[in-house]
Design an enzyme around this catalytic site. Structure first.
Site, PDB file in Angstrom:
ATOM      1  N   TYR A 255       0.822  -1.211   0.000  1.00 33.04           N
ATOM      2  CA  TYR A 255       0.000   0.000   0.000  1.00 33.04           C
ATOM      3  C   TYR A 255       0.858   1.264   0.000  1.00 33.04           C
ATOM      4  CZ  TYR A 255      -4.726  -1.837   0.664  1.00 33.04           C
ATOM      5  OH  TYR A 255      -5.941  -2.434   0.479  1.00 33.04           O
TER       6      TYR A 255
ATOM      7  N   LYS B 297       2.842 -15.417   2.209  1.00 29.15           N
ATOM      8  CA  LYS B 297       3.165 -16.382   1.170  1.00 29.15           C
ATOM      9  C   LYS B 297       4.682 -16.574   1.154  1.00 29.15           C
ATOM     10  CE  LYS B 297       1.213 -17.247  -2.824  1.00 29.15           C
ATOM     11  NZ  LYS B 297       0.807 -18.683  -2.760  1.00 29.15           N
TER      12      LYS B 297
ATOM     13  N   ASP C  70      -3.226 -18.154   0.325  1.00 25.04           N
ATOM     14  CA  ASP C  70      -4.248 -18.759  -0.548  1.00 25.04           C
ATOM     15  C   ASP C  70      -4.982 -19.880   0.193  1.00 25.04           C
ATOM     16  OD1 ASP C  70      -1.877 -20.208  -0.523  1.00 25.04           O
ATOM     17  OD2 ASP C  70      -2.001 -20.837  -2.624  1.00 25.04           O
TER      18      ASP C  70
ATOM     19  N   ASP D 223      -6.550  -7.021   3.723  1.00 26.62           N
ATOM     20  CA  ASP D 223      -7.665  -6.369   3.034  1.00 26.62           C
ATOM     21  C   ASP D 223      -8.577  -7.424   2.409  1.00 26.62           C
ATOM     22  OD1 ASP D 223      -9.128  -4.188   1.920  1.00 26.62           O
ATOM     23  OD2 ASP D 223      -8.108  -4.532   0.010  1.00 26.62           O
TER      24      ASP D 223
ATOM     25  N   ASP E 116     -12.491  -8.928   3.945  1.00 22.92           N
ATOM     26  CA  ASP E 116     -13.762  -8.883   3.203  1.00 22.92           C
ATOM     27  C   ASP E 116     -14.389 -10.272   3.176  1.00 22.92           C
ATOM     28  OD1 ASP E 116     -13.441  -6.176   2.486  1.00 22.92           O
ATOM     29  OD2 ASP E 116     -14.311  -6.543   0.504  1.00 22.92           O
TER      30      ASP E 116
HETATM   31  C1  IPM Z   1     -10.503  -1.074   3.568  1.00 21.87           C
HETATM   32  C2  IPM Z   1     -10.696  -0.413   2.239  1.00 21.87           C
HETATM   33  C3  IPM Z   1      -9.497   0.477   1.969  1.00 21.87           C
HETATM   34  C4  IPM Z   1      -8.297  -0.408   1.870  1.00 21.87           C
HETATM   35  C5  IPM Z   1      -9.609   1.388   0.741  1.00 21.87           C
HETATM   36  C6  IPM Z   1     -10.868   2.232   0.766  1.00 21.87           C
HETATM   37  C7  IPM Z   1      -8.397   2.262   0.587  1.00 21.87           C
HETATM   38  O1  IPM Z   1     -10.911  -1.349   1.254  1.00 21.87           O
HETATM   39  O2  IPM Z   1     -10.387  -0.352   4.581  1.00 21.87           O
HETATM   40  O3  IPM Z   1     -10.471  -2.306   3.626  1.00 21.87           O
HETATM   41  O4  IPM Z   1      -7.997  -0.966   0.790  1.00 21.87           O
HETATM   42  O5  IPM Z   1      -7.609  -0.557   2.876  1.00 21.87           O
HETATM   43 MN    MN Z   2     -11.000  -3.436   1.974  1.00 24.37          MN
END
Ligand code: IPM
Ligand code: MN
Length: 361
Positions: free
Chosen positions: A140, A191, A223, A247, A251
């Protein structure tokens, strides 16, 4: 008195932050919480007014505040804005400038929402895990990066994944300390089979683990971890991983709970002179498709505020009470659109969900 900076941001961020502010107002009046808050712009909303996603003045206020509550940033409206001025740059700037290196993303399955998960009930029932995501390093922020022409008319793109030993050590400590208060197990995810950063990650975590002899440490390839999260998520307690894997995996973990609209997060810095910077935000984004329609689920943001009460404001009882109230509202069958799945439930708007929570607080 505690000072909070509220940054609603873009899209549904505004609506979910509004409902959370109502909770703060309520606790101020009813429980003498004594929180003072100020609202400021961040993300696309800030860009539209100031030409940048995070102004120096707002950054200054963020540094002075006891904690920050953020809604969400981003939206296709700003797709063509230069990268360093885009909404996401506002959020990344806050993370970096406040050194919020530890991102805690719990994924908890509420019994009432079992049927909202896309997985079988027995796989997710009772799930309670936390992803500890490194937040200020890795690909990042790594340099160099960019898109360049390598031959006339032809382009190449470059990102740099880079980790320093001290960054790995400090995030590993957060994970081990957290596991101590939970079920004493940490799964470290990288990884190492392909990436040098993965090799160093594994080495440093192993070394740090020497200070935590009562915690079980397991290493897992990223993975495989993605697969295990949907195959048998209850094998995990605390997961610790880098910025990018964190990240993706968070999710994925979020969806185990039924909806991204349920997941809070805390981004914490190091403790300096008894003060620890903290930014609290839902894991979900700004959802431009439903923005302004009063349809969003405010629970992730309200739960993020509960995390703030717990981690930064030393109000464990109020945090627990708020979480219990949310559970109660769900048990009673109230659902925002993201969670609604059958007609024995009551479909409610974002502000109605706020009303229901306030009534029971
Ligand atoms: C998160 C989001 C952010 C990230 C974006 C909005 C920059 O997806 O907080 O998970 O990738 O960290
Ligand atoms: Mn995210």
């Amino acid at each position: 008195m505690k000072k909070i900076l509220v940054l609603p941001g873009d899209g549904i961020g505004v609506e979910v932050a509004d409902q959370t502010i109502r909770v703060i107002d309520h606790l101020n009046t009813k429980n003498n919480l004594n929180i003072e808050y100020e609202k400021e712009l961040v993300g696309g909303a800030s860009y539209d007014v100031h030409g940048e996603a995070l102004t120096p003045a707002v950054l200054e206020k963020a540094k002075e505040a006891d904690a920050i509550l953020l809604g969400a940033v981003g939206g296709s409206k700003w797709d063509n804005v230069e990268r360093d001025k885009r909404p996401e740059a506002g959020l990344l700037g806050l993370r970096k400038e406040l050194e919020l290196f530890a991102n805690l993303r719990p994924a908890i399955v509420f019994d009432a929402l079992l049927s909202a998960s896309s997985l079988k009930e027995e796989i997710v029932k009772g799930l309670d895990i936390v992803i500890v995501r490194e937040l200020t390093g890795g690909v990042y922020f790594g340099q160099p990066r960019g898109i360049e022409e390598y031959e006339p008319g032809k382009q190449k793109a470059l990102d740099t994944q880079i980790y320093f030993d001290y960054e790995i050590d400090r995030i590993a400590r957060v994970a081990f300390d957290l596991a101590k208060k939970r079920n004493n197990k940490v799964t470290s995810v990288e990884k190492a089979n392909v990436m040098e950063t993965g090799v160093l990650w594994r080495q440093v975590v192993k070394k740090t683990h020497e200070d935590y002899s009562d915690i079980t440490l397991e290493n897992m390839l990223a993975d495989n971890c993605a697969m295990q999260l949907v195959r048998n998520p209850k094998q995990f307690d605390v997961l610790v991983t880098d910025n990018l894997f964190g990240d993706l995996l968070s999710d994925c973990a979020a969806m185990l709970t039924g909806s991204l609209g349920m997941l809070p997060s805390a981004s914490l810095g190091a403790e300096i002179d008894g003060k620890r910077n903290g930014l609290f935000e839902p894991v979900h984004g700004s959802a431009p498709d439903i923005a302004g329609e009063n349809k969003a689920n405010p629970i992730a943001t309200i739960l993020s505020f509960a995390m703030m009460l717990r981690y930064n404001l030393n109000q464990q009882d109020l945090a627990k009470n708020l979480e219990d109230v949310i559970q109660k509202v769900l048990n009673e069958g109230f659902r925002t659109a993201d969670l609604y799945s059958s007609d024995d439930q009551t479909l409610v708007s974002c502000s109605k969900m706020g009303d229901l929570i306030l009534e029971r607080l």
